[in-house]
Write a protein that holds these residues in place. Structure first.
Motif, mmCIF file in Angstrom:
data_model
loop_
_atom_site.group_PDB
_atom_site.id
_atom_site.type_symbol
_atom_site.label_atom_id
_atom_site.label_comp_id
_atom_site.label_asym_id
_atom_site.label_seq_id
_atom_site.Cartn_x
_atom_site.Cartn_y
_atom_site.Cartn_z
ATOM 1 N N LYS A 61 52.257 34.081 30.127
ATOM 2 C CA LYS A 61 53.366 35.040 30.088
ATOM 3 C C LYS A 61 54.583 34.554 30.867
ATOM 4 O O LYS A 61 55.724 34.878 30.534
ATOM 5 C CB LYS A 61 52.889 36.384 30.646
ATOM 6 N N GLU A 62 54.351 33.764 31.899
ATOM 7 C CA GLU A 62 55.448 33.279 32.725
ATOM 8 C C GLU A 62 56.425 32.422 31.912
ATOM 9 O O GLU A 62 57.629 32.469 32.108
ATOM 10 C CB GLU A 62 54.884 32.464 33.896
ATOM 11 N N TYR A 63 55.907 31.658 30.958
ATOM 12 C CA TYR A 63 56.764 30.824 30.114
ATOM 13 C C TYR A 63 57.564 31.677 29.139
ATOM 14 O O TYR A 63 58.667 31.306 28.730
ATOM 15 C CB TYR A 63 55.932 29.782 29.366
ATOM 16 N N ASP A 64 57.003 32.803 28.743
ATOM 17 C CA ASP A 64 57.744 33.714 27.880
ATOM 18 C C ASP A 64 58.959 34.275 28.618
ATOM 19 O O ASP A 64 60.029 34.441 28.027
ATOM 20 C CB ASP A 64 56.839 34.863 27.423
ATOM 21 N N TYR B 16 68.459 39.804 20.742
ATOM 22 C CA TYR B 16 68.487 41.261 20.866
ATOM 23 C C TYR B 16 67.263 41.962 20.272
ATOM 24 O O TYR B 16 67.208 43.197 20.245
ATOM 25 C CB TYR B 16 69.763 41.804 20.227
ATOM 26 N N THR B 17 66.292 41.192 19.784
ATOM 27 C CA THR B 17 65.045 41.817 19.290
ATOM 28 C C THR B 17 63.851 41.412 20.150
ATOM 29 O O THR B 17 62.706 41.508 19.715
ATOM 30 C CB THR B 17 64.782 41.411 17.825
ATOM 31 N N TRP B 18 64.163 40.956 21.356
ATOM 32 C CA TRP B 18 63.080 40.468 22.225
ATOM 33 C C TRP B 18 62.045 41.561 22.487
ATOM 34 O O TRP B 18 60.844 41.358 22.322
ATOM 35 C CB TRP B 18 63.658 39.947 23.536
ATOM 36 N N LYS B 19 62.515 42.729 22.874
ATOM 37 C CA LYS B 19 61.591 43.835 23.158
ATOM 38 C C LYS B 19 61.077 44.479 21.872
ATOM 39 O O LYS B 19 59.923 44.904 21.795
ATOM 40 C CB LYS B 19 62.283 44.874 24.023
ATOM 41 N N LEU B 20 61.956 44.540 20.869
ATOM 42 C CA LEU B 20 61.576 45.167 19.611
ATOM 43 C C LEU B 20 60.404 44.443 18.948
ATOM 44 O O LEU B 20 59.522 45.074 18.349
ATOM 45 C CB LEU B 20 62.784 45.199 18.661
ATOM 46 N N LEU B 21 60.389 43.133 19.069
ATOM 47 C CA LEU B 21 59.334 42.329 18.449
ATOM 48 C C LEU B 21 58.335 41.811 19.478
ATOM 49 O O LEU B 21 57.678 40.788 19.268
ATOM 50 C CB LEU B 21 59.959 41.150 17.690
ATOM 51 N N GLU B 22 58.229 42.513 20.566
ATOM 52 C CA GLU B 22 57.327 42.113 21.651
ATOM 53 C C GLU B 22 55.891 41.960 21.149
ATOM 54 O O GLU B 22 55.167 41.059 21.595
ATOM 55 C CB GLU B 22 57.375 43.153 22.775
ATOM 56 N N ASN B 23 55.499 42.825 20.244
ATOM 57 C CA ASN B 23 54.131 42.800 19.728
ATOM 58 C C ASN B 23 54.003 42.019 18.421
ATOM 59 O O ASN B 23 52.953 42.070 17.772
ATOM 60 C CB ASN B 23 53.623 44.228 19.526
ATOM 61 N N ASN B 24 55.071 41.358 18.032
ATOM 62 C CA ASN B 24 55.040 40.549 16.818
ATOM 63 C C ASN B 24 55.720 39.208 17.108
ATOM 64 O O ASN B 24 56.759 38.870 16.546
ATOM 65 C CB ASN B 24 55.749 41.278 15.683
ATOM 66 N N LYS B 25 55.088 38.464 17.994
ATOM 67 C CA LYS B 25 55.668 37.216 18.479
ATOM 68 C C LYS B 25 55.837 36.171 17.374
ATOM 69 O O LYS B 25 56.762 35.351 17.429
ATOM 70 C CB LYS B 25 54.797 36.635 19.596
#
Length: 449
Positions: free
Chosen positions: A66-69, A135-144
């Motif tokens: 996660k740190e690299y993300d 701008y979709t970093w959080k929106l697609l958090e679960n669809n990497k």
């Protein structure tokens, strides 16, 4: 000498004529603007390309760590800024090279054709994808997978656009190949394209590594609140390591870049500039190595020196590129000057002949009118005015009576009768005027309105 050279090469090498206009600024100033503005532009292009690659790598690695993300997110925030500055800073070198190397730049553009035009839509799509990714970093958090794919497409485009530019700029240097090139894919096989491209990619990674070292080490950067596990030292060390490894690879690719350059542009001035720039980079690479091998307290010790030395190296390399371009095109530019001078002479002669022909035509027209007027002045003005009665009626009246009937007018002039009791008998001019004079006089009278 130039004439013989022109005759020898004109069948093998296209030699277009140039636009015979003076440069808007002294050539040395335009060259300086070109070199400096291009280096500023390419710096931000390097940061854009290198930052995109590093973000993609970090985000993929972040699937497990996660740190690299988080690192990917921080680097991604800089890409859109750097790409905007790169676009703005690209205007000056683009205009400068257009002015200095007009026929070479536009000839290369024309030969690479559709692919060169495609740069604009490709840049647009890549920029929109980077904003979408940002701008979709959080929106697609679960669809990497989707989120990473967006950036991956942008990276592919970012990697391809410089390849188009390099192919086009490289093609400028080979006017002798213009007749053989059949579009972009043909032009990309010319010498030096691929070595220069890979040199550019590793330059982007090297500069991005130094940027990462600085960016993560800023005192006002809230590092500890962003990264739960990474330390500043770790990321600055990673930045230094990336810069060093990429610089070493550049150093290894450099000779290949030099060897694949056609010999027509090589000279001692270029060799001196390139090797001086490479020599200046060596101590900078040594300082990076010492920083990596040292501890946290010494990681920043020589950073400013590294930046200064690498900046000087880049200046030398940028100057070397301009020197090679100047050397490679010197003979052909002489041919173009000769072709332009010949064309200007032909144009001047054609314009002179055209003006002479026009003047002769005008003179011929005026001569006919003048001759008719001269006959009238010699034989008729004693008795006739144009618009008033003198001894005989006005000329305007004659023109009205004999409109479109020059034959009857000429008969009257040769053997006039007496129609009006208030006018004296007009003498005949059959013996005084020949047929040519009668034609001229009749034409003159009937044209008076």
């Amino acid at each position: 000498m130039f004439t013989k050279l022109f005759i020898a090469l004109q069948n093998a090498t296209p030699v277009p004529k140039d636009i015979p206009l003076p440069l808007p600024l002294p050539e040395w100033l335009l060259v300086s603007i070109l070199v400096i503005s291009f280096l500023v532009h390419i710096l931000f292009v390097n940061l854009m390309v290198g930052g995109s690659l590093l973000t993609l790598w970090s985000q993929i690695k972040g699937l497990k760590n996660k740190e690299y993300d988080v690192l990917a997110h921080e680097i991604a925030a800089t890409i859109t800024v750097n790409k905007s500055i790169a676009v703005v800073m690209g205007i000056a070198p683009l205009l400068s090279i257009n002015v200095l190397y007009t026929i070479y730049f536009y000839s290369a553009n024309a030969l690479t054709g559709l692919m060169w035009i495609a740069v604009i839509p490709l840049v647009t799509v890549a920029f929109l994808l980077t904003y979408l990714h940002k701008y979709t970093w959080k929106l697609l958090e679960n669809n990497k997978a989707v989120h990473i794919s967006i950036l991956a497409v942008a990276v592919v485009i970012f990697l391809f656009i410089p390849f188009i530019f390099l192919t086009n700029i490289n093609l400028m240097l080979f006017p002798e190949k213009w007749a053989l090139v059949k579009g972009f894919f043909s032009a990309m096989t010319l010498p030096n394209v691929f070595p220069r491209y890979f040199h550019f990619i590793f330059a982007s990674l090297s500069i991005t590594g130094l940027f990462l070292h600085w960016y993560m080490g800023r005192k006002n950067y809230p590092f500890e609140t962003i990264f739960p596990s990474f330390t500043r030292y770790e990321l600055k060390k990673k930045g230094y390591s990336l810069a060093l490894v990429a610089s070493v690879i550049q150093f290894l690719i450099g000779p290949l870049v030099l060897l694949t350059l056609p010999s027509k542009g090589l000279g001692w001035n270029l060799i001196l500039i390139i090797f001086t720039g490479a020599a200046i980079a060596l101590p900078a690479m040594w300082m990076m190595w010492k920083g990596i091998q040292g501890d946290e307290s010494t990681i920043d010790k020589d950073f400013k020196k590294v930046l200064v030395l690498m900046t000087i190296t880049v200046l030398f390399m940028g100057s070397g590129r301009q020197v090679y371009r100047s050397n490679a095109l010197e003979k052909h530019r002489e041919l173009v000057k000769l072709k332009t001078a010949e064309f200007q002479q032909i144009k001047k002669e054609a314009i002179t002949k055209s003006k002479q022909a026009e003047a002769e035509a005008n003179t011929a027209e005026l001569s006919a009118a003048d001759k008719g007027k001269a006959v009238f002045n010699q034989y008729c003005t004693a008795c006739h005015k144009v618009d008033a009665k003198l001894v005989g009626p006005p000329v305007l009246e004659m023109a009205k009576i004999y409109k479109d009937n020059i034959a009857d007018l000429q008969k009257w002039i040769k053997k006039p009768g007496k129609k009006r009791p208030d006018y004296p008998q007009m003498p005949g001019f059959e013996s005084q005027l020949n047929q040519e004079q009668l034609d001229q006089l009749g034409e003159y009278i009937l044209t008076i309105k």
